[in-house]
Design a protein around this motif. Structure first.
Motif, PDB file in Angstrom:
ATOM      1  N   ILE A   9       0.835  -1.201   0.000  1.00 50.65           N
ATOM      2  CA  ILE A   9       0.000   0.000   0.000  1.00 50.65           C
ATOM      3  C   ILE A   9       0.871   1.252   0.000  1.00 50.65           C
ATOM      4  O   ILE A   9       0.620   2.196  -0.754  1.00 50.65           O
ATOM      5  N   CYS A  10       1.922   1.265   0.826  1.00 48.65           N
ATOM      6  CA  CYS A  10       2.832   2.417   0.863  1.00 48.65           C
ATOM      7  C   CYS A  10       3.499   2.640  -0.490  1.00 48.65           C
ATOM      8  O   CYS A  10       3.618   3.774  -0.954  1.00 48.65           O
ATOM      9  N   SER A  11       3.898   1.559  -1.131  1.00 54.25           N
ATOM     10  CA  SER A  11       4.533   1.644  -2.447  1.00 54.25           C
ATOM     11  C   SER A  11       3.563   2.221  -3.482  1.00 54.25           C
ATOM     12  O   SER A  11       3.928   3.080  -4.289  1.00 54.25           O
ATOM     13  N   LEU A  12       2.324   1.760  -3.450  1.00 50.02           N
ATOM     14  CA  LEU A  12       1.310   2.255  -4.383  1.00 50.02           C
ATOM     15  C   LEU A  12       0.985   3.726  -4.108  1.00 50.02           C
ATOM     16  O   LEU A  12       0.770   4.500  -5.046  1.00 50.02           O
ATOM     17  N   CYS A  13       0.963   4.105  -2.842  1.00 49.20           N
ATOM     18  CA  CYS A  13       0.733   5.511  -2.486  1.00 49.20           C
ATOM     19  C   CYS A  13       1.853   6.382  -3.054  1.00 49.20           C
ATOM     20  O   CYS A  13       1.593   7.458  -3.599  1.00 49.20           O
ATOM     21  N   LEU A  51     -11.475  -4.035  -2.496  1.00 47.92           N
ATOM     22  CA  LEU A  51     -12.072  -3.487  -3.725  1.00 47.92           C
ATOM     23  C   LEU A  51     -11.859  -1.978  -3.831  1.00 47.92           C
ATOM     24  O   LEU A  51     -11.545  -1.464  -4.909  1.00 47.92           O
ATOM     25  N   ARG A  52     -12.008  -1.280  -2.709  1.00 52.76           N
ATOM     26  CA  ARG A  52     -11.773   0.169  -2.713  1.00 52.76           C
ATOM     27  C   ARG A  52     -10.325   0.477  -3.079  1.00 52.76           C
ATOM     28  O   ARG A  52     -10.055   1.382  -3.880  1.00 52.76           O
ATOM     29  N   LEU A  53      -9.397  -0.262  -2.477  1.00 55.76           N
ATOM     30  CA  LEU A  53      -7.977  -0.055  -2.754  1.00 55.76           C
ATOM     31  C   LEU A  53      -7.661  -0.366  -4.219  1.00 55.76           C
ATOM     32  O   LEU A  53      -6.940   0.386  -4.876  1.00 55.76           O
ATOM     33  N   ASP A  58      -6.036   1.297  -9.262  1.00 54.35           N
ATOM     34  CA  ASP A  58      -6.183   0.690 -10.585  1.00 54.35           C
ATOM     35  C   ASP A  58      -5.276  -0.541 -10.743  1.00 54.35           C
ATOM     36  O   ASP A  58      -4.496  -0.653 -11.689  1.00 54.35           O
ATOM     37  N   VAL A  59      -5.396  -1.432  -9.766  1.00 57.18           N
ATOM     38  CA  VAL A  59      -4.660  -2.695  -9.778  1.00 57.18           C
ATOM     39  C   VAL A  59      -5.649  -3.822  -9.505  1.00 57.18           C
ATOM     40  O   VAL A  59      -6.761  -3.579  -9.019  1.00 57.18           O
ATOM     41  N   VAL A  61      -7.698  -6.670  -7.688  1.00 58.97           N
ATOM     42  CA  VAL A  61      -8.090  -6.825  -6.284  1.00 58.97           C
ATOM     43  C   VAL A  61      -7.238  -7.889  -5.582  1.00 58.97           C
ATOM     44  O   VAL A  61      -7.007  -7.806  -4.375  1.00 58.97           O
ATOM     45  N   GLU A  62      -6.747  -8.847  -6.328  1.00 57.45           N
ATOM     46  CA  GLU A  62      -5.908  -9.907  -5.750  1.00 57.45           C
ATOM     47  C   GLU A  62      -4.653  -9.347  -5.097  1.00 57.45           C
ATOM     48  O   GLU A  62      -4.086  -9.970  -4.204  1.00 57.45           O
ATOM     49  N   THR A  63      -4.243  -8.171  -5.522  1.00 54.16           N
ATOM     50  CA  THR A  63      -3.082  -7.506  -4.927  1.00 54.16           C
ATOM     51  C   THR A  63      -3.239  -7.384  -3.417  1.00 54.16           C
ATOM     52  O   THR A  63      -2.265  -7.470  -2.675  1.00 54.16           O
ATOM     53  N   PHE A  64      -4.471  -7.228  -2.960  1.00 53.68           N
ATOM     54  CA  PHE A  64      -4.737  -6.999  -1.546  1.00 53.68           C
ATOM     55  C   PHE A  64      -5.339  -8.209  -0.840  1.00 53.68           C
ATOM     56  O   PHE A  64      -5.508  -8.186   0.370  1.00 53.68           O
ATOM     57  N   LEU A  65      -5.655  -9.246  -1.584  1.00 52.14           N
ATOM     58  CA  LEU A  65      -6.287 -10.409  -0.983  1.00 52.14           C
ATOM     59  C   LEU A  65      -5.331 -11.602  -0.863  1.00 52.14           C
ATOM     60  O   LEU A  65      -5.503 -12.434   0.025  1.00 52.14           O
ATOM     61  N   LEU A  66      -4.384 -11.683  -1.753  1.00 50.94           N
ATOM     62  CA  LEU A  66      -3.476 -12.816  -1.749  1.00 50.94           C
ATOM     63  C   LEU A  66      -2.115 -12.407  -1.210  1.00 50.94           C
ATOM     64  O   LEU A  66      -1.651 -11.311  -1.443  1.00 50.94           O
ATOM     65  N   LYS A  67      -1.512 -13.320  -0.491  1.00 53.42           N
ATOM     66  CA  LYS A  67      -0.140 -13.080  -0.077  1.00 53.42           C
ATOM     67  C   LYS A  67       0.643 -14.335  -0.363  1.00 53.42           C
ATOM     68  O   LYS A  67       0.073 -15.390  -0.662  1.00 53.42           O
ATOM     69  N   LYS A  68       1.939 -14.243  -0.300  1.00 52.23           N
ATOM     70  CA  LYS A  68       2.813 -15.377  -0.639  1.00 52.23           C
ATOM     71  C   LYS A  68       2.364 -16.619   0.108  1.00 52.23           C
ATOM     72  O   LYS A  68       2.126 -16.588   1.305  1.00 52.23           O
ATOM     73  N   GLY A  69       2.208 -17.688  -0.628  1.00 53.61           N
ATOM     74  CA  GLY A  69       1.794 -18.949  -0.035  1.00 53.61           C
ATOM     75  C   GLY A  69       0.306 -19.208  -0.120  1.00 53.61           C
ATOM     76  O   GLY A  69      -0.145 -20.304   0.148  1.00 53.61           O
ATOM     77  N   ASP A  70      -0.497 -18.194  -0.474  1.00 54.18           N
ATOM     78  CA  ASP A  70      -1.945 -18.406  -0.591  1.00 54.18           C
ATOM     79  C   ASP A  70      -2.272 -19.073  -1.910  1.00 54.18           C
ATOM     80  O   ASP A  70      -1.622 -18.959  -2.881  1.00 54.18           O
TER      81      ASP A  70
END
Length: 70
Positions: A9-13, A51-53, A58-59, A61-70
């Protein structure tokens, strides 16, 4: 290397040129939601927040739902 959700999130900001405060204000997301991700790196966000993020940055939604290993 794997980034935490907070780091992502910080990187995208940074790319968008906004602060965490502005992100939260623009999307009606409590700041505590974002800062809890910093305090607890294993924390996840709800689908609604993801979804809001995703729409804001404009990325996928999986960017915020999945993490390594999921």
């Amino acid at each position: 290397m794997y980034k935490t959700l907070y780091e992502t999130i910080c990187s995208l900001c940074k790319k968008k040129g906004v602060t965490i405060y502005q992100l939260c204000s623009d999307n009606e997301i409590p700041k505590t939601t974002i800062y809890s991700l910093k305090a607890r790196p294993d924390c996840k966000v709800t689908l609604d927040i993801a979804l809001r993020l995703a729409n804001y940055f404009d990325v996928p939604v999986e960017t915020f739902l999945l993490k390594k290993g999921d």
